[in-house]
Scaffold this active site. Structure first.
Site, short mmCIF file in Angstrom:
data_model
loop_
_atom_site.label_atom_id
_atom_site.label_comp_id
_atom_site.label_asym_id
_atom_site.label_seq_id
_atom_site.Cartn_x
_atom_site.Cartn_y
_atom_site.Cartn_z
N GLU A 112 -36.23 -29.36 -9.73
CA GLU A 112 -35.47 -28.51 -8.83
C GLU A 112 -36.35 -27.91 -7.74
O GLU A 112 -35.94 -27.80 -6.58
CB GLU A 112 -34.76 -27.40 -9.61
CG GLU A 112 -33.55 -27.88 -10.40
CD GLU A 112 -33.90 -28.70 -11.64
OE1 GLU A 112 -35.06 -28.66 -12.07
OE2 GLU A 112 -33.00 -29.38 -12.17
N HIS B 35 -25.61 -23.42 -18.47
CA HIS B 35 -24.76 -24.23 -17.59
C HIS B 35 -23.64 -23.36 -17.01
O HIS B 35 -22.71 -23.87 -16.40
CB HIS B 35 -24.14 -25.40 -18.35
CG HIS B 35 -25.11 -26.48 -18.70
ND1 HIS B 35 -26.21 -26.28 -19.49
CD2 HIS B 35 -25.16 -27.80 -18.35
CE1 HIS B 35 -26.88 -27.42 -19.62
NE2 HIS B 35 -26.26 -28.35 -18.94
C1 LIG Z 1 -34.16 -27.94 -15.23
C2 LIG Z 1 -32.99 -28.79 -15.56
N1 LIG Z 1 -32.45 -29.56 -14.60
C3 LIG Z 1 -31.38 -30.32 -14.86
C4 LIG Z 1 -30.82 -30.31 -16.10
C5 LIG Z 1 -29.60 -31.19 -16.39
N2 LIG Z 1 -30.08 -32.30 -17.24
C6 LIG Z 1 -29.98 -32.23 -18.57
S1 LIG Z 1 -30.76 -33.47 -19.32
C7 LIG Z 1 -31.19 -34.19 -17.86
C8 LIG Z 1 -32.01 -35.44 -17.88
C9 LIG Z 1 -33.27 -35.27 -18.65
O1 LIG Z 1 -33.95 -36.47 -18.76
P1 LIG Z 1 -35.26 -36.61 -19.62
O2 LIG Z 1 -36.20 -35.50 -19.35
O3 LIG Z 1 -35.78 -37.97 -19.41
O4 LIG Z 1 -34.78 -36.44 -21.13
P2 LIG Z 1 -33.58 -37.18 -21.86
O5 LIG Z 1 -32.35 -36.39 -21.60
O6 LIG Z 1 -33.51 -38.57 -21.34
O7 LIG Z 1 -33.94 -37.14 -23.30
C10 LIG Z 1 -30.72 -33.43 -16.79
C11 LIG Z 1 -30.90 -33.78 -15.39
C12 LIG Z 1 -31.40 -29.48 -17.08
N3 LIG Z 1 -30.93 -29.40 -18.32
N4 LIG Z 1 -32.48 -28.73 -16.77
#
Ligand SMILES: Cc1ncc(C[n+]2csc(CCOP(=O)(O)OP(=O)(O)O)c2C)c(N)n1
Lengths: 354, 324
Positions: free
Chosen positions: B60, B129
């Protein structure tokens, strides 16, 4: 002046058990037959849990749920190398890790049903509440490890995060502090190739995530994340190293999310079916079964028994979960401060009367 | 005219602006191929290409910081932050930089960018959220803070925000993303920033709200029937807010209730009351009442209804002021 090469780097990859169940015995960590069965039973248990929780969400019996299918070995294998008094700082996809670390299954269900009581970790194990913001837990792990070091405790801290999280400053600041202060921390990246719809290639131009450790002055390696032996061994070595005062390690578990990002997601929008099917062939449980069969550690009867046993454990937890009394609404005020503010008291009175 | 929900209005507004000005770019997590987790950017990458509708790494601070650089150098970035609870990683960039570039460069540089993000609770979402941080952003001079409450305003305010010469936080009411359908013009129109909307005229009481709480207020007013004549003010822009409309309404009715989803202490209701005290104190027949969430972090799904203002809580507030 001729140019000199100051440093050259290499990144190691560890696989012990391949997808056909072939094992490199020379690399095999010390595990008794009982240990191997324990690992297998845990993998099956959490997979049964995952499927059950998903079904319950679809039936409206659970809130938004984050599945972990494909990542069982990352969580079960690494948990096996940690002690209860070690600290883990998990993320939202770590229900399997929590179950392996004594978090009651009833509470895991409660949490995914939007009930705060699910977050209360048992007293006999150091599990931090899961992080919902991506990556923010990494620095906490470094701090906890640092505290252990400064207080002469023999504790190690492990933190879990996805490939997407490695794009955040939090990750890089945590890695940097860990390197500078040589803290006893293990960074476990579950690289499942996607951050929701965004592929790993879009998170970083580096060929591996493991190599990011090199820039911070410590060891990083990539392991086959569907090989429970490799994950266990890499974590064990990292934990022993940390406990001996020799600092942090980054372990990139190379794996795949065999499910949607969450129960609100539809991965078919952005992920080719063929890719998914290729990865399914690498499944951690199937390959372990092949290996155990060869070693005569598993036959059909045992396999059947493990599944049934797991289903019983999960069903029992579900029954208990569904019988739980509703949380007390006043609880929303209870844990904000050690002592409620006057305004909170007024607001509680207004909302609930006496 | 076309029937649209709020999230469709966002999509139409973005499409219109991308088509109008080649310097407009949309960037964020999952906004491209996936079309955004709420489908607000659905189809845009296909139409305008991956250089204008950009899937970014998960960061972000990076999204907002890079948007600032883009804005300074001639683009018009529209950054999407997936949920309002994740804007905070970029707070430093917003507060220390986006809000101050015009001032710090004595007008040489400006930061015309829009940060869109879904906000608020009521949909049993996960932790963080559901945040309502409009007061936090309104406390930063140099940022504008906009919160639409219906599809028509969403498209018109978004178009206006994108034409703004300064950075705008555009809070989208996630809870009613798909709850309200309205006929809206397909062609370009603007709803100006800084202008409140009198959603319903009345004489007995001024009811002020914004975003998803506006619907809650409308439902409450409906339930009241003819009991009182309520003037419902939809603030639409939180900062700079339309003080003139608020003050003249309160002067007319002499009574006021403010409803917001954010917690009470230092919520935007406090600012409104301060203005009313400064400019309309002698017109008041009763103390102004705030109907807000209590001073606790947004709870998990099971208890969110206790936290959120609802029709009954709004009616209770109205009775309190009317019965004074
Ligand atoms: C700071 C933040 N930005 C956006 C989100 C929304 N979000 C939740 S999971 C995710 C993807 C995360 O990907 P990764 O770190 O690869 O972990 P995975 O979910 O694949 O296990 C996003 C964009 C969030 N929870 N926190």
């Amino acid at each position: 002046m001729p140019k000199k090469v100051l440093k050259e780097f290499k990144v190691e990859y560890l696989q012990i058990l391949d997808e056909s169940g072939n094992c490199d015995e020379a690399l095999m960590p010390k595990l008794s037959n009982d240990d191997i069965r324990k690992l297998y039973e845990m993998l099956v248990l959490v997979r049964v849990f995952d499927q059950k929780a998903f079904n319950m969400q679809r039936q409206g019996r659970l809130g938004t749920y984050i599945q972990f299918k494909g990542q069982e070995a990352c969580q079960i294998g690494s948990a096996f190398a940690l002690q209860d008094e070690d600290f883990v700082f998990p993320m939202y996809r770590n229900s399997a890790l929590l179950i392996a670390r004594k978090h009651p299954i009833v509470q895991v269900l409660q949490y995914w049903n939007g009930d705060e009581r699910g977050l209360r970790s048992p007293d006999n194990v150091n599990n931090f509440p899961i992080a919902i913001p991506v990556g923010t837990q990494a620095t906490h792990a470094v701090g906890a490890a640092w505290a252990a070091k400064l207080q002469g405790k023999k504790q190690v801290a492990a933190t879990y995060f996805g490939d997407g999280a490695t794009s955040k400053g939090d990750f890089h600041e945590a890695m940097n502090f860990a390197g500078v202060f040589n803290t006893p921390v293990v960074f476990i990246c579950e690289n499942n190739q996607f951050a929701i719809s965004v592929p790993r290639k879009r998170q970083t131009k580096s060929d591996t995530i493991a190599q990011k450790a090199i820039a911070y002055g410590f060891e990083g390696l990539q392991v086959d994340g569907m090989d429970v032996f490799a994950v266990y061994k890499a974590t064990l070595l990292a934990v022993e190293k940390a406990r001996a005062g020799n600092g942090p390690t980054l372990i990139e578990c190379f794996t795949y999310r065999m499910c949607d990002h969450s129960t609100s997601d539809d991965a078919s929008r952005y992920r080719p079916k063929e890719e998914f099917e290729e990865w399914m062939k690498k499944d951690s449980i199937e390959r372990l079964e092949k290996y155990m069969r060869k070693k005569e550690l598993l036959d059909d009867a045992y396999k059947q028994k493990v599944v049934e046993q797991s289903q019983q454990i999960i069903e029992k937890a579900v029954t208990e979960f569904e019988k739980m009394p509703q949380p007390d609404p006043k609880d929303i005020f209870k844990y904000v401060y050690a002592e409620m503010t006057n305004r909170q008291k007024e607001e509680m009175q207004e909302l609930f009367g006496n | 005219m076309v029937v649209a929900t709020i999230v469709q209005a966002v999509n139409m507004g973005l499409r219109q602006e991308l088509a109008r000005d080649k310097n407009v770019v949309v960037l964020g997590e999952d906004v491209g191929l996936n079309g955004g987790v709420f489908r607000a950017t659905d189809g845009l990458q296909k139409e305008f290409g991956p250089d204008r509708v950009i899937d970014t790494p998960l960061a972000e601070l990076g999204i907002v910081g890079c948007s600032i650089g883009m804005a300074v150098n001639g683009l018009k970035p529209i950054a999407e932050i997936q949920f309002s609870g994740f804007v905070y990683a970029a707070f430093d960039q917003l507060l220390s930089h986006a809000a101050r570039i015009r001032m710090r460069s004595r007008g040489r540089y400006t930061c015309p960018m829009v940060l869109r993000t879904p906000y608020g609770g009521g949909i049993r979402a996960l932790e963080l959220h559901c945040e309502s941080g409009e007061a936090l952003f309104s406390h930063i001079s140099g940022l504008k803070m906009v919160v639409p409450s219906n599809p028509y305003d969403t498209k018109g305010l978004l178009a206006a925000a994108i034409r703004e010469p300064d950075p705008v936080i555009f809070y989208e009411p996630m809870r009613i993303y798909r709850a309200i359908k309205q006929d809206i013009p397909e062609e370009e129109y603007f709803v100006p920033l800084g202008k409140a909307n009198i959603a319903q005229a009345g004489d007995d009481l001024t009811l002020i709200s914004w975003g998803s709480m506006l619907k809650t207020c409308q439902d409450a007013v409906e339930k009241l029937g003819n009991k009182y004549s309520v003037e419902l003010v939809d603030l639409r822009t939180i900062n700079p807010y339309d003080e003139e409309t608020v003050i003249s309404s309160v002067k007319k009715t002499g009574r006021c209730v403010i409803v917001h989803e954010a917690m009470k202490t230092c919520g935007f209701g406090a600012e409104l009351i301060a203005s009313i005290n400064e400019k309309a104190l002698l017109s008041l027949e009763a103390p102004v009442v705030r109907v807000t969430a209590p001073d606790v972090p947004f709870p998990l799904a099971k208890l969110e209804n206790y936290f959120l203002p609802d029709v009954d809580k709004v009616l209770k507030g109205i009775e309190k002021v009317m019965g004074f």
